[in-house]
Design an enzyme around this catalytic site. Structure first.
Site, PDB file in Angstrom:
ATOM      1  N   LYS A   1     -50.805  83.438  13.882  1.00 55.27           N
ATOM      2  CA  LYS A   1     -51.187  82.052  13.595  1.00 55.27           C
ATOM      3  C   LYS A   1     -52.543  81.781  14.242  1.00 55.27           C
ATOM      4  O   LYS A   1     -53.144  82.643  14.869  1.00 55.27           O
ATOM      5  CB  LYS A   1     -50.159  81.063  14.155  1.00 55.27           C
ATOM      6  CG  LYS A   1     -48.715  81.328  13.771  1.00 55.27           C
ATOM      7  CD  LYS A   1     -48.441  81.137  12.300  1.00 55.27           C
ATOM      8  CE  LYS A   1     -46.981  81.482  11.973  1.00 55.27           C
ATOM      9  NZ  LYS A   1     -46.728  81.474  10.512  1.00 55.27           N
TER      10      LYS A   1
ATOM     11  N   SER B   1     -48.325  82.585   5.235  1.00 51.47           N
ATOM     12  CA  SER B   1     -48.447  81.473   6.174  1.00 51.47           C
ATOM     13  C   SER B   1     -49.876  81.219   6.644  1.00 51.47           C
ATOM     14  O   SER B   1     -50.175  80.142   7.161  1.00 51.47           O
ATOM     15  CB  SER B   1     -47.548  81.701   7.388  1.00 51.47           C
ATOM     16  OG  SER B   1     -48.034  82.757   8.188  1.00 51.47           O
TER      17      SER B   1
END
Length: 223
Positions: free
Chosen positions: A90, A36
């Site tokens: 993230k 990701s």
């Protein structure tokens, strides 16, 4: 018997307790299990996380005892998902008070469009479906910050959203691999108390998708 064992091993037990407190309150490491954050982070990277970058917390809890620093746009953070508590990693893209929008992959921060340059065509393997897809990597410039991001072709993703104005005490996070990331588009904004720490550098890296060979060039790489 148990009491005797504890007495004879109390030094080792204290060491384990101190190590546990250190990991849960001061510093930690975080393995990267998915793509990701490609191309910034790769599956098999293990990153060093500074747990004191933002808050001092009561060990083993999300209870904040003191604020030590402020999250910034561009920081790579670990946090507990507001949806199910899973630990994720993230990048912070929008701070409290910011308005963020995405139109066909292009980000707009407070009305200003990001600039994209230095395209690179690559082929990415999606482990979830066991297929390879074409991808393009770009350098994204957004109000003084820049990072490499990746867009995938032929996959379903939220390529447009917002505008979203981030409320006080919350943060909008995105993965650098924009079309393969369970980020704020799917799990919502991240409250500050769920931030665990800031990822600072790659400690070690192994190619877990191929031959488990060490990636020596990534060891110690700053983020």
């Amino acid at each position: 018997m148990l009491l005797k064992w504890v007495k004879s091993n109390r030094g080792f037990i204290v060491l384990l307790l101190c190590f546990g407190v250190f990991r849960t309150a001061v510093a930690d490491w975080n393995p990267i299990p998915s793509g990701s954050m490609r191309p910034t982070l790769l599956e098999g990277d293990v990153v060093f996380v500074n747990r004191l970058a933002y808050d001092l917390k009561l060990p083993l809890t999300d209870v904040v005892l003191a604020h030590l620093g402020e999250p910034r746009r561009g920081d790579i953070v670990t946090f507990s998902s507001p949806r199910d508590g899973t630990r994720l990693i993230k990048r912070i893209v929008a701070l409290p008070g910011d308005t963020l929008e995405m139109r066909d992959e292009v980000l707009y921060l407070n009305g200003e469009a990001a600039r994209y340059d230095a395209p690179e065509a690559v082929t990415e393997t999606l482990a979830e479906i066991g297929a390879q897809v074409p991808a393009t990597r770009w350098t994204e410039h957004l109000q003084g910050d820049e990072r490499r991001v990746q867009w995938l072709q032929g996959v379903t993703a939220h390529r447009s959203f917002g505008p979203v104005t981030v409320p006080e005490g919350e943060y909008l996070v995105l993965g650098d691999n924009r079309d393969n990331s369970a980020d704020s588009r799917y799990i919502g904004l991240v409250p500050r108390h769920l931030l665990i720490g800031q990822a600072r550098r790659v400690l070690v890296s192994v190619d877990i998708l191929e031959n488990w060979a060490p990636r020596l060039g990534r060891i110690g790489q700053a983020l």
